[in-house]
Write an enzyme that holds these catalytic residues in place. Structure first.
Site, PDB file in Angstrom:
ATOM      1  CG  ASP A 252     -48.275  20.885 -30.268  1.00  0.00           C
ATOM      2  OD1 ASP A 252     -47.319  20.566 -29.545  1.00  0.00           O
ATOM      3  OD2 ASP A 252     -48.415  22.024 -30.738  1.00  0.00           O
TER       4      ASP A 252
ATOM      5  CE  LYS B  41     -49.412  23.449 -28.258  1.00  0.00           C
ATOM      6  NZ  LYS B  41     -48.183  23.697 -27.481  1.00  0.00           N
TER       7      LYS B  41
ATOM      8  CB  THR C  25     -47.937  20.741 -25.008  1.00  0.00           C
ATOM      9  OG1 THR C  25     -47.498  20.859 -26.366  1.00  0.00           O
ATOM     10  CG2 THR C  25     -47.691  22.071 -24.323  1.00  0.00           C
TER      11      THR C  25
ATOM     12  CB  ALA D  73     -36.854  24.025 -28.638  1.00  0.00           C
TER      13      ALA D  73
ATOM     14  CD  GLU E 289     -47.283  32.627 -26.758  1.00  0.00           C
ATOM     15  OE1 GLU E 289     -48.377  33.140 -26.446  1.00  0.00           O
ATOM     16  OE2 GLU E 289     -46.457  33.179 -27.497  1.00  0.00           O
TER      17      GLU E 289
ATOM     18  CB  VAL F 176     -43.405  33.819 -23.493  1.00  0.00           C
ATOM     19  CG1 VAL F 176     -44.908  33.953 -23.700  1.00  0.00           C
ATOM     20  CG2 VAL F 176     -42.726  35.182 -23.605  1.00  0.00           C
TER      21      VAL F 176
END
Length: 345
Positions: free
Chosen positions: A244, A191, A248, A140, A281, A279
């Protein structure tokens, strides 16, 4: 041509996607339960989750779900996985079947092990294939700065995926389509487990060799369970999978990487959660993956050891030693012969 879209909720990723749409001249209703946050966004064009970023005047925050979705051609759900059912339940009171529904939630419903498309479609009373999944390597913090970013949207109904592609695609946000809804969704969720492990490896000071091995074997693990659950193995070599995973598991923007790093440095899970302002995840997903591995009888050694660290009190260094001491294997044991033949006939 899209005139209005609703984004639910106003976290960092939801706000980033709202910014992509606003940059295209689309009016965006950004829904949040927090009246103070809504006031801050409307008054200052700022969101506390993306400090230093000035938001477009095309983004109007609201705490009224009906107001948010009224007149919107598209609805984008970007809640934490733990809140997805409740948000969808509330949306069902105002949603119309002609509205495009997209979700960018990366996780499972831990109580049922259901994917987010299943949860959302159950609450909206529509076919699961109608829901579009958006995933891919996309922090983001970089999207709101208009850094070049590429993602994928997936739906069983190709027309819905193409509508989502048209909705989001602009000069800095490139969007591909995919028919493998299950694979894209699973890749985005699983992932996060490997990203936790990568952060833990870095926190232990194990270096690049260990992290490269973790990402590679982690991808094999994700592919193995994904194929067993009906996904196309090739999806995991794409943007939602390896793309991703890399972003990440290697960036300090990643909440999962940061949480793993703190665990590797010796902090307890409770201490980590107190330090994180959003959060993580991967923690919930590790719990779900532990049960999924048992349900589908698939080996997930990395997820299993992370589960022991997170929920059984195992020391992180001991978990790594357990992984390194496993029985000898051939590298190509990615999926069962039966599943491999299924995808090659």
């Amino acid at each position: 041509m899209f005139q209005k879209a609703a984004v639910l909720v106003a976290g960092s990723w939801g706000t980033a996607l709202a910014s992509v749409l606003a940059d295209k001249g689309i009016q965006v209703s950004l829904w949040t339960r927090n009246s103070g946050q809504a006031e801050e966004i409307n008054r200052d064009h700022q969101n506390r989750y993306l400090p230093g970023v000035t938001l477009s005047s095309n983004i109007i925050a609201t705490t009224d779900m009906e107001e948010a979705v009224k007149g919107a051609e598209a609805i984008v759900i970007v809640s934490p996985s733990s809140a997805a059912r409740q948000v969808s339940k509330e949306l069902s009171k105002h949603w119309r079947p002609e509205q495009l529904v997209i979700h960018a939630v990366k996780g499972f419903e831990t109580e049922t092990l259901k994917r987010m498309s299943t949860v959302i479609s159950e609450e909206l009373g529509c076919e699961e294939g109608r829901i579009v999944v958006l995933s891919g390597p996309s922090h983001a913090e970089e999207v709101v700065k208009q850094c070049p970013t590429t993602v994928v949207v997936a739906s069983l109904e190709e027309q819905e995926a193409q509508r989502a592609q048209d909705l989001f695609m602009n000069t800095y946000f490139r969007v591909y389509t995919n028919r493998d809804q299950v694979g894209v969704e699973l890749a985005g969720a699983l992932k996060n487990i490997i990203a936790l492990g990568a952060g833990m490896s870095d926190g232990l000071g194990y270096g690049d060799n260990a992290k490269a091995a973790l990402l590679t074997r982690g991808l094999a693990e994700i592919t193995r369970v994904g194929a067993q659950m009906g996904a196309n193995p090739l999806t995991f070599a794409g943007l939602a999978g390896v793309g991703d995973l890399v972003v990440t598991a290697t960036s300090q923007h990643s909440r999962n990487w940061r949480a793993g790093s703190m665990l590797g440095q010796g902090m307890t899970l409770d201490e980590v959660l107190k330090k994180m302002d959003m959060v993580v995840e991967g923690i919930r997903t590790t719990q779900a993956a532990h049960e999924i591995a048992e349900k589908y009888k698939v080996q997930m050694p990395i997820a299993s050891q992370l589960y022991n660290v997170l929920f059984k009190g195992l020391d992180a260094r001991t978990a790594v030693e357990a992984l390194m001491g496993r029985d000898k294997k051939t590298e190509m044991e990615v999926m069962s012969l039966e599943t491999w033949e299924q995808w090659h006939t």
